[in-house]
Design an enzyme around this catalytic site. Structure first.
Site, PDB file in Angstrom:
ATOM      1  N   GLU A   1       5.729   4.084 129.342  1.00  0.00           N
ATOM      2  CA  GLU A   1       4.497   3.597 128.705  1.00  0.00           C
ATOM      3  C   GLU A   1       4.747   2.220 128.089  1.00  0.00           C
ATOM      4  O   GLU A   1       5.628   2.054 127.256  1.00  0.00           O
ATOM      5  CB  GLU A   1       4.020   4.600 127.646  1.00  0.00           C
ATOM      6  CG  GLU A   1       2.893   4.124 126.752  1.00  0.00           C
ATOM      7  CD  GLU A   1       1.658   3.601 127.484  1.00  0.00           C
ATOM      8  OE1 GLU A   1       1.137   4.279 128.370  1.00  0.00           O
ATOM      9  OE2 GLU A   1       1.225   2.456 127.169  1.00  0.00           O
TER      10      GLU A   1
ATOM     11  N   ARG B   1       4.846  22.467 133.581  1.00  0.00           N
ATOM     12  CA  ARG B   1       4.460  23.878 133.710  1.00  0.00           C
ATOM     13  C   ARG B   1       4.735  24.414 135.109  1.00  0.00           C
ATOM     14  O   ARG B   1       4.922  25.611 135.294  1.00  0.00           O
ATOM     15  CB  ARG B   1       2.978  24.065 133.348  1.00  0.00           C
ATOM     16  CG  ARG B   1       2.706  23.912 131.863  1.00  0.00           C
ATOM     17  CD  ARG B   1       1.278  24.298 131.507  1.00  0.00           C
ATOM     18  NE  ARG B   1       0.328  23.263 131.853  1.00  0.00           N
ATOM     19  CZ  ARG B   1      -0.071  22.302 131.033  1.00  0.00           C
ATOM     20  NH1 ARG B   1       0.406  22.247 129.795  1.00  0.00           N
ATOM     21  NH2 ARG B   1      -0.937  21.394 131.417  1.00  0.00           N
TER      22      ARG B   1
ATOM     23  N   CYS C   1     -10.785   7.537 123.952  1.00  0.00           N
ATOM     24  CA  CYS C   1     -12.230   7.738 123.810  1.00  0.00           C
ATOM     25  C   CYS C   1     -12.638   7.781 122.340  1.00  0.00           C
ATOM     26  O   CYS C   1     -13.813   7.607 122.000  1.00  0.00           O
ATOM     27  CB  CYS C   1     -12.666   9.029 124.496  1.00  0.00           C
ATOM     28  SG  CYS C   1     -12.114   9.143 126.205  1.00  0.00           S
TER      29      CYS C   1
ATOM     30  N   SER D   1      -0.279   9.035 125.093  1.00  0.00           N
ATOM     31  CA  SER D   1      -1.280  10.067 124.875  1.00  0.00           C
ATOM     32  C   SER D   1      -2.134   9.875 123.627  1.00  0.00           C
ATOM     33  O   SER D   1      -2.318  10.799 122.841  1.00  0.00           O
ATOM     34  CB  SER D   1      -0.586  11.437 124.803  1.00  0.00           C
ATOM     35  OG  SER D   1      -1.540  12.463 124.955  1.00  0.00           O
TER      36      SER D   1
ATOM     37  N   ALA E   1      -5.908   8.991 121.805  1.00  0.00           N
ATOM     38  CA  ALA E   1      -7.292   9.345 122.143  1.00  0.00           C
ATOM     39  C   ALA E   1      -8.104   8.076 122.344  1.00  0.00           C
ATOM     40  O   ALA E   1      -8.824   7.635 121.439  1.00  0.00           O
ATOM     41  CB  ALA E   1      -7.882  10.196 121.026  1.00  0.00           C
TER      42      ALA E   1
END
Ligand code: FAD
Length: 556
Positions: free
Chosen positions: A33, A22, A43, A39, A41
């Site tokens: 990676e 951005r 959690c 990316s 989740a």
């Protein structure tokens, strides 16, 4: 055109990459990676294990395809960074098939996170001992959970507790083993019993003050021998005793790390090497309040640090001002949240209770009592003698996050107990009270600071009684019949003005009621009549939480 390389593509790495795009449309951005999924989740993994999160795809927040399409970012999965050459500004990579290559960078962001700690305990290499860090780890545990197996979770931190709860919910027989004398280190001993009891009432076998000494793999089970000599038998175990920063690949790079391997960064999230930034679980940043070096493995700080790193690469010069330890978790039907320091941390900083700081512990309702569904909470506030906020902890079934977030905000802005008492917070009957629990905590703390009340803590009660203090319970006799502390004198608040003459004036009195409110009113009255009085902090609710079931009273 600048070349930005990011190592680690989950919380910190993915955030830094998206922010960089951005800020710089023309840069070439590559995420490296090691795992198969960028990316994801992390959690959410415990809730996928129990199938509360049903579909696996919901964990995969971004795919390499979406990164390419929406952000023009390349993600190289199953590719590991094995070395960094800060002089040549290159990263050495190894792909799954063993092929190696070098990737040049103009700026590098390190977000490798932490890997679960595996202590050198005999038998630890057993294939029945699992971890919960990646999506494949969660697949394995979900499949074991669906078979309703016997599980032992080793470690009563956030991940251990969440894993225990979710395996239990999925139908496993679960034992949670914690070497310390209580679970969940962010919570003080006067708060954590609510959580321990909740786990036990939910059917989890909780073993405190004992650790795993060795594992032995039998044909059809895992035997865990504990330090106490006791043995546990399980189908599998989950190790959740903490993490170590996954930074071994930086050996020889010259990038400064502390003695535990955490990457050291400045307020711009820049490492000791030019154009190299680091964020997330693997970094050592600063304690917000003291400026001392600090680490914290939580997603919020990783995200904010990633934004700062990207800003600085793009020349915006923003700063990360440190960790203030705000956290929250679900423990079965309870929510537990904390911000700032607890008493153990304050003691480590050399602060003494009574001399340097004070606390209040109250049990307000989540919203006004007359509106259905109000839930009582335990709310503890720690503050300096001058009123500056140090920390807070809250446990309950409703409204916990709102209260801790309000206090976290005040604390971060250098707020005081007076600020909490005067904060204008949103109110309507389903949501709160005109005097919100946060206001109430501030008011009680201000009363204490003004000398209008003094408290005796449950932990100090025995010593106070041994040195001559007596307990006055100002609840109704029916309440005492159900539950009272042995040896109390009972005069209900409503009769106190007529009967206070029965109380010996030379005796220090500790006044108790259910939560402390009636006791405070009684204490104010008795003080006006020349008595030496304090209030039992948190009343019977705190007493019961810390001491377990009380016995019926003896006659006054
Ligand atoms: P990570 O998100 O761990 O990402 C690091 C990535 O780097 C990994 O995917 C790893 O494969 C990759 N990597 C490492 N080394 C290399 C290398 N040499 N080359 C290439 N790739 C590499 N936090 C909260 O705030 N709230 C929660 O409720 C919460 N729940 C959690 C539950 C679980 C089960 C777990 C495991 C964590 C939880 N966390 C929670 C913590 C949170 O996930 C982390 O704080 C956050 O993900 C840290 O971000 P990070 O970018 O530093 O590391």
């Amino acid at each position: 055109m600048k070349r930005y390389v990011i190592i680690g593509g989950v919380a910190g790495g993915a955030t830094a990459a998206a922010r960089l795009r951005r800020l710089d449309e023309d840069a070439e951005i590559t995420i490296i990676e090691r795992g198969a999924y960028p990316s994801f989740a992390g959690c959410g993994l415990p809730y996928y294990v129990s199938s509360v999160i049903g579909e696996r795809d919901r964990l995969l927040v971004m795919t390499p395809e979406k990164f390419r399409k929406n952000y023009a970012i390349d993600v190289w999965t199953e590719t590991e960074a094995i070395a960094v050459d800060t002089a040549a500004k290159t990263v050495r990579l190894r792909e799954k098939d063993g092929e190696e290559s070098s990737l040049p960078y103009d700026a590098l962001v390190l977000s490798p996170g932490g890997r679960p700690l595996r202590p050198r305990i005999p038998g630890i290499e057993s294939s029945r001992i699992h971890e919960l860090r990646t999506v494949p780890d969660a697949d394995t545990l979900r499949s074991l959970a669906q078979q309703g197996r016997r599980a032992v979770i080793i470690g009563g931190g956030f991940i251990g507790v969440e894993t225990a709860e979710n395996l239990k919910q999925a139908g496993c027989a679960v034992t949670l083993l914690e070497a310390a004398d209580h679970i969940l280190a962010p919570f003080d001993p006067d708060m954590v019993p609510y959580l321990e009891r909740e786990l036990v009432q939910s059917g989890i076998d909780l073993l405190l003050g004992d650790g795993a000494a060795s594992f032995s793999d039998e044909t059809d089970a895992l035997t865990i021998t504990l330090q106490s000599g006791r043995t546990l038998t399980a189908d599998f175990a989950v190790l959740a005793i903490g993490i170590v920063p996954d930074t071994a690949f930086l050996e020889g790079s010259g990038i400064a790390r502390n003695e535990r391997g955490y990457i050291q960064v400045d307020a711009h999230m820049q490492t000791s090497a030019a154009s190299v930034y680091a964020v997330g679980d693997a970094v050592e940043t600063r304690d917000y309040a003291t400026g001392a070096p600090a680490t914290l493995a939580l997603a919020g700080p990783a995200n904010r640090q990633a934004r700062v790193a990207a800003d600085n690469i793009a020349g915006l010069g923003t700063t990360y001002d440190g960790i203030s330890y705000t956290s929250i978790l679900k423990v079965c039907s309870l929510t537990a949240a904390a911000t700032g320091k607890n008493e153990r941390q304050l003691a480590r900083e050399g602060l003494d209770y009574g001399k340097d700081y004070a606390c209040v512990l109250l049990h307000p309702f989540s919203h006004v009592n007359y509106y259905p569904g109000a839930q009582q909470m335990a709310l503890k506030l720690l503050f300096r003698k001058d009123g500056r906020l140090l920390g807070a902890q809250a446990i309950g079934r409703d409204g916990i996050k709102a209260r801790i977030d309000a206090i976290a905000t005040a604390l971060r802005l250098g707020g005081t107990t007076a600020d909490l008492s005067s904060l204008e917070l949103a109110y309507a009957p389903p949501f709160g009270a005109p005097k919100d629990p946060v206001n109430l905590a501030g008011c009680i703390a201000e009363n204490l600071r003004a000398g209008l009340v003094s408290f005796t803590r449950v932990r100090d009660l025995d010593a106070a009684r041994a040195s001559g203090a007596r307990l006055l319970d100002v609840r109704e006799p029916a309440e005492l019949a159900a539950d009272a502390i042995e040896g109390v004198t009972n005069i209900p608040l409503g009769s106190l003005r007529e009967r206070y003459g029965e109380l010996d004036k030379a005796t220090p009195w500790i006044v108790v009621c259910r939560v402390g409110q009636r006791a405070y009113n009684a204490a104010r009255f008795l003080r006006s009549r020349g008595y030496h009085v304090s209030v039992l902090m948190g009343g019977m609710l705190s007493y019961r939480a810390e001491r377990g079931k009380a016995t019926p009273p003896a006659r006054a």
